[in-house]
Design an enzyme around this catalytic site. Structure first.
Site, PDB file in Angstrom:
ATOM      1  CG  ASP A 121      68.917  79.077  37.223  1.00  0.00           C
ATOM      2  OD1 ASP A 121      69.900  78.607  36.607  1.00  0.00           O
ATOM      3  OD2 ASP A 121      67.908  79.531  36.646  1.00  0.00           O
ATOM      4  CG  HIS A 141      70.029  83.567  37.474  1.00  0.00           C
ATOM      5  ND1 HIS A 141      69.220  83.465  36.357  1.00  0.00           N
ATOM      6  CD2 HIS A 141      69.266  83.148  38.523  1.00  0.00           C
ATOM      7  CE1 HIS A 141      68.028  83.021  36.714  1.00  0.00           C
ATOM      8  NE2 HIS A 141      68.017  82.820  38.031  1.00  0.00           N
ATOM      9  CG  HIS A 191      66.299  76.623  41.376  1.00  0.00           C
ATOM     10  ND1 HIS A 191      65.345  75.937  40.651  1.00  0.00           N
ATOM     11  CD2 HIS A 191      66.233  77.921  40.967  1.00  0.00           C
ATOM     12  CE1 HIS A 191      64.720  76.785  39.833  1.00  0.00           C
ATOM     13  NE2 HIS A 191      65.233  77.984  40.001  1.00  0.00           N
TER      14      HIS A 191
END
Length: 294
Positions: free
Chosen positions: A117, A168, A262
């Site tokens: 992400d 996102h 991430h």
């Protein structure tokens, strides 16, 4: 035999000549109707141009016959697609409005999904891509619009390697605190950046912080996206240490599991180092790292 009577052989020859002349005339007229070029007569050839263009130095003739001839000339009739009669472009069906996101992938056997992400970030995303490429694995990258618009080259690299690029949001807000119009702006703007860069809009989205609401499900579906959460949260954003991240992934490994990590949003050095350790271990354990299909 009278003088004005023609011998039978000569009469047959003349009939044959007349028939051949009529056939040639019909062939010439047909060739002219469908725009085939006339045989050379010694004159200079007409200047050529792009399909459908008027030769330089000439003006298009007026009248219905000229319009018909223009439509039927080879460049228009034979080379140009007949778009007026083409079937409509295929459009993917809008997904149903979910009440909760997918947490794992079913029916994929001994497979897992790795997801990253907040990127793309030029400090960490290239290292993640390099590791995945080394082991010939594909993953999902849920990108933020404000990062994607600054680094379109990384988006293209993701797509070129076969990874799935998801949505996102634009600025990583807490979605339930936004009005529906702002949710639409956050998701819609990011989808536009991805589509403009890659030629196709994202088919998956993930709410920042995993905070969903009814409006986000509705708007996501309108934009053609399915919501995907995760099964295993590495909590790598807390920087717990490379070993801890590795242990969480391996402990949570299971068929259909979706791992959250991430590649942006802070110092992701531990996340990159952990991927280099747990990815080969997952493969050695018989897991297939894949991405969902739609």
């Amino acid at each position: 035999m009278k003088k004005d009577q023609m011998p039978q052989g000569r009469r047959a020859v003349l009939r044959l000549a007349a028939a051949l002349g009529a056939t040639a005339t019909v062939g010439y007229l047909a060739a002219d109707l469908f725009g085939e070029p006339a045989r050379s007569t010694g004159a200079a050839p007409a200047p050529q141009g792009p399909p459908g263009a008027v030769p330089p130095g000439t003006a298009p003739a007026a009248g219905p016959q000229a319009a018909r001839t223009a439509r039927l000339r080879p460049s228009a009739y034979r080379l140009q697609p007949m778009t007026a009669y083409a079937p409509p472009a295929f459009r993917r069906a809008v997904p149903p409005v979910r009440q909760r996101p997918f947490l794992s992938m079913s029916g994929v056997g001994r497979s897992m999904v790795l997801s990253f992400d907040d990127g793309p970030d030029p400090r960490y995303t290239p290292a993640v891509l390099e590791t995945l490429r080394r082991y010939e694995c594909r993953a999902m990258f849920f990108v933020c619009g404000e990062m994607a618009v600054e680094h379109p080259d990384l988006l293209r690299e993701m797509a070129a390697d076969g990874h799935v690029v998801g949505n996102h949001s634009w600025s990583h807000p807490l979605i339930p605190k936004l009005r529906p119009s702002l949710i639409r702006d956050e998701l819609g703007s990011t989808s536009e950046v991805v589509e403009r860069t890659l030629g196709a809009a994202p088919l998956w989205y993930r709410a920042p912080y995993g905070a969903w609401n009814r409006h986000s499900f509705e708007i996501g579906a309108e934009l053609g996206m399915e919501p995907l959460a995760w099964t295993v949260d590495t909590l790598d954003w807390k920087e717990p240490g490379t070993g801890t991240i590795v242990r969480r992934v391996l402990d949570g490994a299971a068929p259909g599991a979706v791992v959250l990590s991430h590649d942006a949003g802070g110092d992701r050095t531990q996340s990159v180092a952990a991927l280099r350790r747990y990815l080969p271990e997952l493969l050695d354990a018989g897991y297939h790292i894949t991405v969902p299909r739609r």
